[in-house]
Write a protein that holds these residues in place. Sequence first.
Motif, short mmCIF file in Angstrom:
data_model
loop_
_atom_site.label_atom_id
_atom_site.label_comp_id
_atom_site.label_asym_id
_atom_site.label_seq_id
_atom_site.Cartn_x
_atom_site.Cartn_y
_atom_site.Cartn_z
N THR A 164 2.82 -3.51 7.45
CA THR A 164 1.84 -2.42 7.32
C THR A 164 2.29 -1.52 6.18
OG1 THR A 164 1.40 -2.52 9.68
CG2 THR A 164 0.77 -0.49 8.55
N ILE A 165 1.39 -1.31 5.24
CA ILE A 165 1.72 -0.52 4.05
C ILE A 165 0.85 0.72 4.00
CG2 ILE A 165 1.93 -0.54 1.52
CD1 ILE A 165 2.21 -3.63 1.78
N LEU A 166 1.52 1.86 4.00
CA LEU A 166 0.81 3.14 3.89
C LEU A 166 0.76 3.54 2.42
CD1 LEU A 166 -0.36 5.83 4.95
CD2 LEU A 166 2.01 6.59 5.34
N VAL A 167 -0.46 3.80 1.95
CA VAL A 167 -0.65 4.22 0.55
C VAL A 167 -1.25 5.62 0.55
CG1 VAL A 167 -1.77 3.67 -1.64
CG2 VAL A 167 -1.07 1.81 -0.11
N ILE A 168 -0.53 6.56 -0.02
CA ILE A 168 -0.98 7.95 -0.08
C ILE A 168 -1.40 8.25 -1.51
CG2 ILE A 168 -0.34 10.37 0.28
CD1 ILE A 168 1.81 9.32 2.29
N HIS A 169 -2.66 8.64 -1.66
CA HIS A 169 -3.17 8.91 -3.01
C HIS A 169 -3.29 10.42 -3.22
CE1 HIS A 169 -6.60 9.00 -6.09
NE2 HIS A 169 -5.46 8.81 -6.71
N GLY A 170 -2.56 10.94 -4.20
CA GLY A 170 -2.43 12.39 -4.37
C GLY A 170 -3.52 13.07 -5.16
N SER A 171 -4.34 12.33 -5.88
CA SER A 171 -5.28 13.00 -6.80
C SER A 171 -6.59 13.38 -6.11
CB SER A 171 -5.62 12.07 -7.98
OG SER A 171 -6.56 12.72 -8.82
N PRO A 172 -7.15 14.54 -6.49
CA PRO A 172 -8.50 14.87 -6.03
C PRO A 172 -9.58 14.18 -6.86
CG PRO A 172 -7.60 16.67 -7.34
CD PRO A 172 -6.52 15.63 -7.26
N ARG A 173 -9.20 13.55 -8.00
CA ARG A 173 -10.21 12.93 -8.88
C ARG A 173 -10.54 11.53 -8.37
NH1 ARG A 173 -9.90 13.46 -15.40
NH2 ARG A 173 -7.99 12.23 -15.31
N SER B 148 0.06 9.24 -7.67
CA SER B 148 -0.37 10.62 -7.92
C SER B 148 -0.30 10.99 -9.40
CB SER B 148 0.54 11.58 -7.13
OG SER B 148 0.15 12.92 -7.34
N PRO B 149 -1.13 11.93 -9.81
CA PRO B 149 -0.93 12.55 -11.13
C PRO B 149 0.10 13.67 -11.03
CG PRO B 149 -2.91 13.44 -10.11
CD PRO B 149 -2.33 12.45 -9.13
N VAL B 150 0.56 14.11 -12.20
CA VAL B 150 1.37 15.34 -12.30
C VAL B 150 0.40 16.50 -12.47
CG1 VAL B 150 3.14 16.57 -13.61
CG2 VAL B 150 3.22 14.07 -13.47
#
Length: 189
Positions: A2-11, A82-84
């Motif tokens: 099971t792989i959790l992927v967290i995406h940080g960008s609001p775009r 994620s972006p910076v």
Amino acid sequence: MTILVIHGSPRIDGNSEILMKEAIKAFEEEGHEIEVIKPALMKIAPCLNCDGCVETGECIIQDDMHRVYEAISEADRVVVASPVFFFGVPAQLKALIDRCQALWCKKYLLKQPITDKQGRKGLLVMVGGMAREKGFEASNATVTAFFRTIDVPEHEFVYFKKIDAKGEVLKHPEALRATYEAAKRLLSP
Ligand SMILES: Cc1cc2nc3c(=O)[nH]c(=O)nc-3n(C[C@H](O)[C@H](O)[C@H](O)COP(=O)(O)O)c2cc1C
């Protein structure tokens, strides 16, 4: 796995999302189960430092973060894409990370397990518009603290500078390939 992927960008459909999809492609080819968490589309309030978690390891704020705690516990691998933003991670992702203070209390104060998964590994994929390294280094420090708190003792960090406009990363096949290859490496024991 099971792989959790967290995406940080609001775009939506931005550069980190495109990179995240490259990683997901690498996982899907091998039939792994993937859960994608997008804090920008969820209700995750910032940590109040109210000490509500100190004696229980449970956050007292009732919102979508409780889904994230569950996903963190069940994951064999954790990816952050994620972006910076201003030499750090976007506020939505930072709120998620700060809310892991409850897990920090659980682990270090209450000496309770965060997960029953063994040998967890992480991957941090970042993109930024600037040529400078500092924003990536600072973000990696934050995400390292997150990973170590949630029992991800090692992670690989791949990042791509000078990529700014929406979708611009598509003009950088080397970034897509490097992300795909890092995702494949994440699957090894
Ligand atoms: C609020 C804000 C702050 C940013 N700060 C930085 C920064 O400190 N360093 C950097 O390299 N890029 C910075 N950028 C540029 C983004 O990292 C860049 O546009 C990135 O490609 C966005 O990725 P996304 O499409 O996945 O959101 C900033 C962008 C925004 C909107």
